[in-house]
Motif scaffolding. Structure first.
Motif, mmCIF file in Angstrom:
data_model
loop_
_atom_site.group_PDB
_atom_site.id
_atom_site.type_symbol
_atom_site.label_atom_id
_atom_site.label_comp_id
_atom_site.label_asym_id
_atom_site.label_seq_id
_atom_site.Cartn_x
_atom_site.Cartn_y
_atom_site.Cartn_z
ATOM 1 N N THR A 65 -33.652 -18.658 23.831
ATOM 2 C CA THR A 65 -34.739 -19.519 24.296
ATOM 3 C C THR A 65 -36.023 -19.224 23.540
ATOM 4 N N ASP A 66 -36.351 -17.943 23.397
ATOM 5 C CA ASP A 66 -37.573 -17.544 22.696
ATOM 6 C C ASP A 66 -37.517 -17.936 21.225
ATOM 7 N N ALA A 67 -36.362 -17.699 20.599
ATOM 8 C CA ALA A 67 -36.216 -18.026 19.181
ATOM 9 C C ALA A 67 -36.318 -19.526 18.936
ATOM 10 N N LEU A 68 -35.707 -20.322 19.815
ATOM 11 C CA LEU A 68 -35.750 -21.775 19.647
ATOM 12 C C LEU A 68 -37.152 -22.317 19.844
ATOM 13 N N ALA A 69 -37.849 -21.830 20.875
ATOM 14 C CA ALA A 69 -39.209 -22.307 21.130
ATOM 15 C C ALA A 69 -40.129 -21.978 19.962
ATOM 16 N N GLU A 70 -39.999 -20.760 19.433
ATOM 17 C CA GLU A 70 -40.835 -20.358 18.303
ATOM 18 C C GLU A 70 -40.483 -21.159 17.056
ATOM 19 N N HIS A 71 -39.197 -21.374 16.834
ATOM 20 C CA HIS A 71 -38.773 -22.139 15.661
ATOM 21 C C HIS A 71 -39.318 -23.564 15.703
ATOM 22 N N MET A 72 -39.220 -24.199 16.852
ATOM 23 C CA MET A 72 -39.704 -25.571 16.965
ATOM 24 C C MET A 72 -41.214 -25.641 16.797
ATOM 25 N N ALA A 73 -41.924 -24.626 17.286
ATOM 26 C CA ALA A 73 -43.377 -24.609 17.122
ATOM 27 C C ALA A 73 -43.760 -24.514 15.650
ATOM 28 N N LEU A 74 -42.980 -23.744 14.879
ATOM 29 C CA LEU A 74 -43.280 -23.572 13.454
ATOM 30 C C LEU A 74 -42.750 -24.721 12.613
ATOM 31 N N ASP A 75 -41.567 -25.219 12.958
ATOM 32 C CA ASP A 75 -40.911 -26.238 12.152
ATOM 33 C C ASP A 75 -41.455 -27.639 12.441
ATOM 34 N N ILE A 76 -42.034 -27.820 13.634
ATOM 35 C CA ILE A 76 -42.607 -29.118 14.004
ATOM 36 C C ILE A 76 -44.063 -28.872 14.398
ATOM 37 N N PRO A 77 -44.926 -28.598 13.424
ATOM 38 C CA PRO A 77 -46.314 -28.260 13.743
ATOM 39 C C PRO A 77 -47.056 -29.429 14.390
ATOM 40 N N VAL A 78 -48.058 -29.078 15.189
ATOM 41 C CA VAL A 78 -48.858 -30.102 15.858
ATOM 42 C C VAL A 78 -49.968 -30.545 14.903
ATOM 43 N N PRO A 79 -49.978 -31.813 14.501
ATOM 44 C CA PRO A 79 -50.964 -32.280 13.520
ATOM 45 C C PRO A 79 -52.330 -32.536 14.141
ATOM 46 N N ASP A 80 -53.342 -32.601 13.308
ATOM 47 C CA ASP A 80 -54.694 -32.946 13.748
ATOM 48 C C ASP A 80 -55.390 -33.654 12.592
ATOM 49 N N THR A 81 -54.975 -34.916 12.371
ATOM 50 C CA THR A 81 -55.504 -35.684 11.242
ATOM 51 C C THR A 81 -56.774 -36.435 11.584
ATOM 52 N N GLY A 82 -57.094 -36.497 12.881
ATOM 53 C CA GLY A 82 -58.278 -37.235 13.311
ATOM 54 C C GLY A 82 -57.995 -38.661 13.741
ATOM 55 N N ALA A 83 -56.739 -39.100 13.675
ATOM 56 C CA ALA A 83 -56.362 -40.451 14.102
ATOM 57 C C ALA A 83 -54.981 -40.385 14.743
ATOM 58 N N ILE A 84 -54.810 -41.109 15.841
ATOM 59 C CA ILE A 84 -53.558 -41.016 16.591
ATOM 60 C C ILE A 84 -52.365 -41.526 15.798
ATOM 61 N N GLU A 85 -52.534 -42.576 15.002
ATOM 62 C CA GLU A 85 -51.389 -43.123 14.271
ATOM 63 C C GLU A 85 -50.848 -42.123 13.250
ATOM 64 N N THR A 86 -51.750 -41.509 12.484
ATOM 65 C CA THR A 86 -51.288 -40.543 11.495
ATOM 66 C C THR A 86 -50.807 -39.251 12.149
ATOM 67 N N ASP A 87 -51.403 -38.878 13.276
ATOM 68 C CA ASP A 87 -50.908 -37.708 14.012
ATOM 69 C C ASP A 87 -49.471 -37.936 14.483
ATOM 70 N N LEU A 88 -49.234 -39.082 15.104
ATOM 71 C CA LEU A 88 -47.894 -39.371 15.622
ATOM 72 C C LEU A 88 -46.884 -39.527 14.490
ATOM 73 N N ARG A 89 -47.310 -40.109 13.377
ATOM 74 C CA ARG A 89 -46.390 -40.256 12.254
ATOM 75 C C ARG A 89 -45.977 -38.877 11.723
ATOM 76 N N ALA A 90 -46.951 -37.981 11.579
ATOM 77 C CA ALA A 90 -46.625 -36.636 11.110
ATOM 78 C C ALA A 90 -45.710 -35.923 12.098
ATOM 79 N N LEU A 91 -45.971 -36.088 13.391
ATOM 80 C CA LEU A 91 -45.161 -35.434 14.414
ATOM 81 C C LEU A 91 -43.736 -35.973 14.409
ATOM 82 N N ALA A 92 -43.598 -37.292 14.363
ATOM 83 C CA ALA A 92 -42.269 -37.909 14.392
ATOM 84 C C ALA A 92 -41.473 -37.582 13.131
#
Length: 212
Positions: A65-92
């Protein structure tokens, strides 16, 4: 003759040990699957004694559980581009890339097939995805603050709407998952959010509770 990972050198203490054990856990998951995942094999691959692992994680489920949560946090970083469309595109797009990789495929197999019905795996799966939602919610709350989305938009509902078509293809229909899939998920999610339909979900019994 011993394998390379069985003769790994000591990796030190603290954060380095944690990182090494996490990496070894995911490598074991990819190579052998959940059924063959053991603390002993993880420790051997990480170059630490098994008591070092048990000192930090009580069993293989808590370690996974710990390894998976950490991996997803690193492999799917939370973006902050300043606009919701580009943030969601980067996330998806990150989500699509992460779960079409060999490690991502092994994670999905561990969480949704085989041993997935075991209570401990179901609990691990819920923890991992709750952690993922909590980390990503600021993307939505910042967009609300900027006036890009209705004020009553539910961050969790928006993120689930974004991820749903990607997981549908990964787990149900086996259709290709790529940037086109991710971008379409963004368009659908933004249309729903701007139309005001991604508000908090009210259960049937909530009005009755409120009236008491």
């Amino acid at each position: 003759m011993q394998s390379d990972h069985s003769t790994a050198r000591p990796v030190g203490r603290g954060a380095k040990v944690r990182a090494a054990v996490h990496a070894a856990t995911l490598a074991e998951l990819v190579d052998k699957g959940y059924a063959a995942l053991t603390i002993e094999n993880v420790a051997r691959r990480a170059g630490v004694h098994k008591t070092t692992v048990y000192r930090r994680w009580k069993d293989r489920e808590s370690l996974l559980t710990d390894a998976l949560a950490e991996h997803m946090a690193l492999d799917i970083p939370v973006p902050d581009t300043g606009a919701i469309e580009t943030d969601l595109r980067a996330l998806a797009r990150s989500l699509a890339r992460a779960f079409t990789s060999p490690t991502g495929q092994a994670i999905l197999a561990a969480m949704f097939t085989g041993a997935a019905q075991l209570p401990e795996i179901a609990a691990a799966r819920r923890h991992v995805f709750d952690d993922r939602l909590a980390r990503a919610e600021p993307v939505v709350t910042h967009a609300i603050e900027r006036g890009e989305l209705p004020r009553d938009t539910d961050p969790a509902e928006l993120l689930k709407t974004l991820a749903a078509p990607i997981y549908l293809r990964l787990l149900i229909t086996a259709e290709p998952v790529d940037e086109t899939t991710a971008d379409q998920a963004v368009r659908v999610t933004l249309a729903a959010a701007r139309a005001g339909v991604l508000r908090p979900v009210r259960r049937d019994d909530e009005p009755a509770k409120a009236a008491r």
